[in-house]
Motif scaffolding. Structure first.
Motif, short mmCIF file in Angstrom:
data_model
loop_
_atom_site.label_atom_id
_atom_site.label_comp_id
_atom_site.label_asym_id
_atom_site.label_seq_id
_atom_site.Cartn_x
_atom_site.Cartn_y
_atom_site.Cartn_z
N PRO A 168 -4.25 -2.32 -14.25
CA PRO A 168 -3.69 -2.69 -12.95
C PRO A 168 -2.19 -2.95 -13.02
O PRO A 168 -1.68 -3.49 -13.99
N THR A 169 -1.49 -2.52 -11.96
CA THR A 169 -0.08 -2.82 -11.76
C THR A 169 0.12 -3.21 -10.30
O THR A 169 -0.83 -3.22 -9.52
N LYS A 170 1.35 -3.51 -9.93
CA LYS A 170 1.63 -3.82 -8.53
C LYS A 170 1.73 -2.57 -7.66
O LYS A 170 1.76 -2.66 -6.44
N HIS A 171 1.74 -1.41 -8.32
CA HIS A 171 2.03 -0.17 -7.62
C HIS A 171 0.78 0.69 -7.48
O HIS A 171 0.04 0.91 -8.46
N ALA A 216 -2.61 -6.11 -5.44
CA ALA A 216 -2.83 -4.68 -5.62
C ALA A 216 -4.24 -4.41 -6.13
O ALA A 216 -4.90 -3.45 -5.71
N ARG A 217 -4.74 -5.29 -7.04
CA ARG A 217 -6.09 -5.12 -7.57
C ARG A 217 -7.13 -5.27 -6.46
O ARG A 217 -8.12 -4.53 -6.40
N GLU A 218 -6.92 -6.21 -5.56
CA GLU A 218 -7.88 -6.42 -4.46
C GLU A 218 -7.88 -5.22 -3.51
O GLU A 218 -8.94 -4.79 -3.05
N ALA A 219 -6.71 -4.69 -3.21
CA ALA A 219 -6.65 -3.50 -2.36
C ALA A 219 -7.32 -2.32 -3.04
O ALA A 219 -8.07 -1.56 -2.42
N TYR A 220 -7.07 -2.18 -4.33
CA TYR A 220 -7.68 -1.10 -5.12
C TYR A 220 -9.20 -1.18 -5.05
O TYR A 220 -9.89 -0.18 -4.84
N SER A 221 -9.75 -2.38 -5.24
CA SER A 221 -11.21 -2.54 -5.26
C SER A 221 -11.82 -2.36 -3.89
O SER A 221 -12.92 -1.80 -3.76
N ALA A 222 -11.12 -2.80 -2.85
CA ALA A 222 -11.72 -2.79 -1.51
C ALA A 222 -11.57 -1.47 -0.78
O ALA A 222 -12.44 -1.09 0.01
N LEU A 245 -9.98 7.35 1.67
CA LEU A 245 -8.87 6.94 0.82
C LEU A 245 -9.33 6.79 -0.62
O LEU A 245 -10.43 6.29 -0.88
N TYR A 246 -8.48 7.21 -1.56
CA TYR A 246 -8.73 6.99 -2.98
C TYR A 246 -7.47 6.42 -3.59
O TYR A 246 -6.40 7.01 -3.49
N LEU A 247 -7.57 5.26 -4.22
CA LEU A 247 -6.42 4.55 -4.75
C LEU A 247 -6.41 4.60 -6.27
O LEU A 247 -7.46 4.56 -6.92
N ASN A 248 -5.22 4.67 -6.83
CA ASN A 248 -5.03 4.59 -8.28
C ASN A 248 -3.76 3.83 -8.56
O ASN A 248 -2.82 3.81 -7.75
N PHE A 249 -3.73 3.19 -9.73
CA PHE A 249 -2.53 2.47 -10.15
C PHE A 249 -1.53 3.44 -10.76
O PHE A 249 -1.90 4.41 -11.43
N VAL A 250 -0.25 3.18 -10.53
CA VAL A 250 0.82 3.91 -11.18
C VAL A 250 1.78 2.92 -11.81
O VAL A 250 1.84 1.74 -11.41
#
Length: 660
Positions: free
Chosen positions: A41-44, A93-99, A116-121
């Motif tokens: 996980p990152t902020k991005h 960012a982790r919460e948005a990623y999971s939800a 929507l599909y989210l990934n950390f960068v």
């Protein structure tokens, strides 16, 4: 949902399915845009399917993301199907990623929601945007009229009958249009200066015209007006208003809704210009004479998100963009009819200053290899360098059977496209390594701009070692060689490049344009011909298809070159006849005309259609069209290849050969 880096976590069937789709989204981002995701996980975050290119606007995405914390940065790039977001903390960012992974986002106007599909960068790097400068002579005057005056003008339009000119009705049946002062003739792309329309310009326009004269936006009081009304999804192809009918200084009033107009210089430099409601677009000098302008047909425009950023005409800052739904736009375009020939500073695109450019229509059939080389240099190599930009703009869609051949190749195969043109086949199969070569330096330049691996060479002498290629394609090239010996040499050169077991696909134009009582696309007349509509400025050529299957501008050669055809008819059989477009071939060796506006530069992708037949540039390309069995016979004469398959495909004879 667990992060990608977690292990030993038992996932449900639904979670496994979501994880597979998320990984697929990662691969697509990396493959198409070079975006590398990270497992930790990152902020991005990168949000696949959440971009402007998917119809998602900034407000919609921002509202969803802000439910999980403070979004410090939201980057949405023009026409991209993804977006980037930076939260103030990693936990947010982790919460948005999971939800949000796998969640549907409903888009206004779309019948189906998007997922929507989210990934950390690791970080978000915005694209460097060079400062954009508007075309010289371009001016957008905002709020040129009051809302009350706008209502009056729109009421006038609504109360006016649609255009009554028969040819204009047929050409512009999907758009309301009305001419005042002079009728613009779409059949010859000009006006009849001796036949003004009764009544002149409507008196209701006097206020804006007087203001434009007073402010110096135009030097002459306009005497020709075209009113166009565009519904969402309608637009104008790129064009330059023809020089000869109208003076310098064209003004266009936008009513009812804002839109984005794209301007492009012949060197490829382009800018997007926002035309607000009740604004006046002024084009003079270079912007009027040299730059093409057009409106892309679409229902949404990419625009600055804040009203403050909208001040000014150029859309250059990509840090804060969103989508704006188009409304019904009505344009009042005013021009002054010219009484003398144009003497502007841009003779290369000026119909008044360019006489008809036409290659010698009757060279002889070559009798020696030296004569053949000279013929091909003049009627193949030089022509493609001249028309490269226009030619490229008509080549978009790969042929299905060529695509099938390329996609059947194993991953990692080394493939060469001999005579690659604009490179439309070089990216068909991402799993193979493809290079292209072409004799035209301008077509190779276009390929390089698209970041393809290409080089310039003669098809009879490709500077590569023998036996290095797993496969080769040669699409619509061999028929440009003007003797049987040179055509044989071209195919031998292709065979030389192949390794043992390597295969090549070769396409050539066919003499037989009708097979099994079915006409090729080249001969078939569409029931509903597509007409390129341009606003009082360019010709309206029928869009047809040639043997390569792409849309090309076809102008009836009969009306342009009757003298040439009469001359050809009187010449002996040793002279090369000029083919008449959309007719059966009468000779195997002939010249095929390519119609282009006189003076258009080779790197211009938006050539100007003609104002009058006498102003056309007609470039003649040499072809040897193959008869049934001729291509196979050449291949059989080469000792180290065999024919795997031969077939007929929409006016082309085709073979797949294998080297042994």
């Amino acid at each position: 949902m667990a992060a990608l880096g977690c292990r030993n976590v038992k996932l449900s069937k639904e979670q496994k399915k979501l994880l597979r789709k998320q990984v697929k989204a990662q691969h697509i981002l990396l493959k198409q845009d070079g975006i590398a995701t990270v497992s930790g996980p990152t902020k991005h975050l990168v949000i696949a399917n959440g971009g402007l290119g998917n119809g998602v606007n900034r407000q919609q995405l921002s509202e969803v993301l802000q439910k999980f914390g403070t979004v410090e940065t939201l980057l949405m790039l023009p026409h991209k199907p993804h977006a980037f977001a930076t939260y103030s903390t990693i936990q947010e960012a982790r919460e948005a990623y999971s939800a949000l992974n796998g969640q549907n986002l409903k888009i206004a106007g779309n019948t189906q929601p998007i997922t929507l599909y989210l990934n950390f960068v690791e970080e978000i790097v915005s694209e460097d945007v060079s400062p954009l400068s508007p075309p010289p002579g371009l001016l957008v005057v905002e709020d040129i009229i009051s809302p009350e005056y706008e209502k009056m003008l729109l009421a006038f339009v609504d109360g006016s009958p649609n255009a009554t000119m028969e040819n204009a009705q047929k050409s512009l049946k999907h758009r309301r249009v009305k001419h005042y002062g002079y009728e613009f003739r779409y059949d010859n792309n000009n006006i009849d200066k001796n036949k003004p329309l009764p009544g002149g310009l409507p008196e209701i326009c006097d206020e804006v015209l007087e203001q434009s004269m007073e402010k110096g936006y135009v030097k002459f009081k306009p005497d020709q007006l075209t009113i166009n009304q565009y519904e969402p999804g309608q637009g104008i192809p790129p064009h330059i208003d023809t020089h000869s009918p109208f003076e310098d200084g064209i003004i266009c009033l936008s009513l009812g809704a804002e839109t984005v107009m794209d301007f492009k210089h012949p060197n490829g430099h382009s800018v997007a210009v926002l035309l607000p409601r009740r604004s006046l677009l002024v084009m003079s000098g270079e912007s009027r004479y040299l730059w093409s302008h057009g409106i892309i047909p679409r229902k949404f425009d990419v625009v600055p998100a804040s009203e403050m950023q909208k001040t000014g005409t150029i859309i250059g800052d990509t840090s804060n963009l969103t989508l704006n739904k188009r409304g019904t736009r009505t344009s009042f375009t005013f021009r002054k009819v010219r009484t003398t020939p144009c003497d502007c500073a841009y003779p290369e695109v000026c119909d008044s200053q360019n006489s008809r450019k036409c290659r010698d229509p009757s060279p002889s059939v070559p009798s020696s290899d030296g004569d053949a080389s000279k013929l091909e240099h003049k009627y193949v190599h030089d022509v493609y360098d001249e028309i490269a930009g226009h030619f490229s703009s008509t080549r978009h869609t790969p042929w299905p059977k060529v695509t099938e051949f390329l996609k059947a190749l194993p991953a990692g195969a080394f493939v060469i496209d001999v005579g690659c043109g604009n490179g439309k086949y070089l990216s068909v199969n991402k799993e193979v390594f493809m290079v292209g070569c072409d004799h035209s330096k301008n077509l190779v330049h276009i390929c390089r701009e698209r970041e393809f691996e290409v080089f310039i060479c003669d098809g009879l002498l490709v500077p590569m070692r023998s036996g290095v290629c797993d496969a080769c394609i040669s699409i619509a090239v061999v028929h440009h060689f003007s003797t049987e010996g040179r055509r044989l040499s071209a195919i031998k050169e292709i065979a030389r490049l192949l390794r043992p077991g390597g295969k090549a696909l070769i396409y050539v134009w066919a003499m037989e344009q009708e097979r099994n009582k079915v006409k090729s696309k080249y001969l078939m007349e569409k029931k509903e011909k597509t007409i390129k509509t341009r606003e009082n400025c360019t010709a309206m050529p029928i869009v047809g298809e040639d043997q390569e299957g792409d849309k090309v501008d076809l102008v009836c050669f009969n009306q342009l070159a009757n003298v040439d055809e009469d001359t050809v008819n009187k010449q002996n059989s040793a002279k090369l006849p000029v083919h008449t477009n959309r007719t059966s071939f009468e000779s195997q060796d002939l010249l095929v005309p390519w119609h282009l506006k006189a003076g258009v530069k080779a790197d211009s992708v938006s050539p100007l259609p003609p104002t009058e037949p006498k102003e056309l540039a007609v470039f003649h390309r040499y072809y040897h069209v193959f008869s049934d069995g001729e291509l196979e016979n050449i291949c059989r004469s080469i000792s180290n290849i065999r024919i795997v398959q031969s077939y007929y495909d929409q006016g082309n004879w085709c073979v797949i050969i294998e080297k042994y």
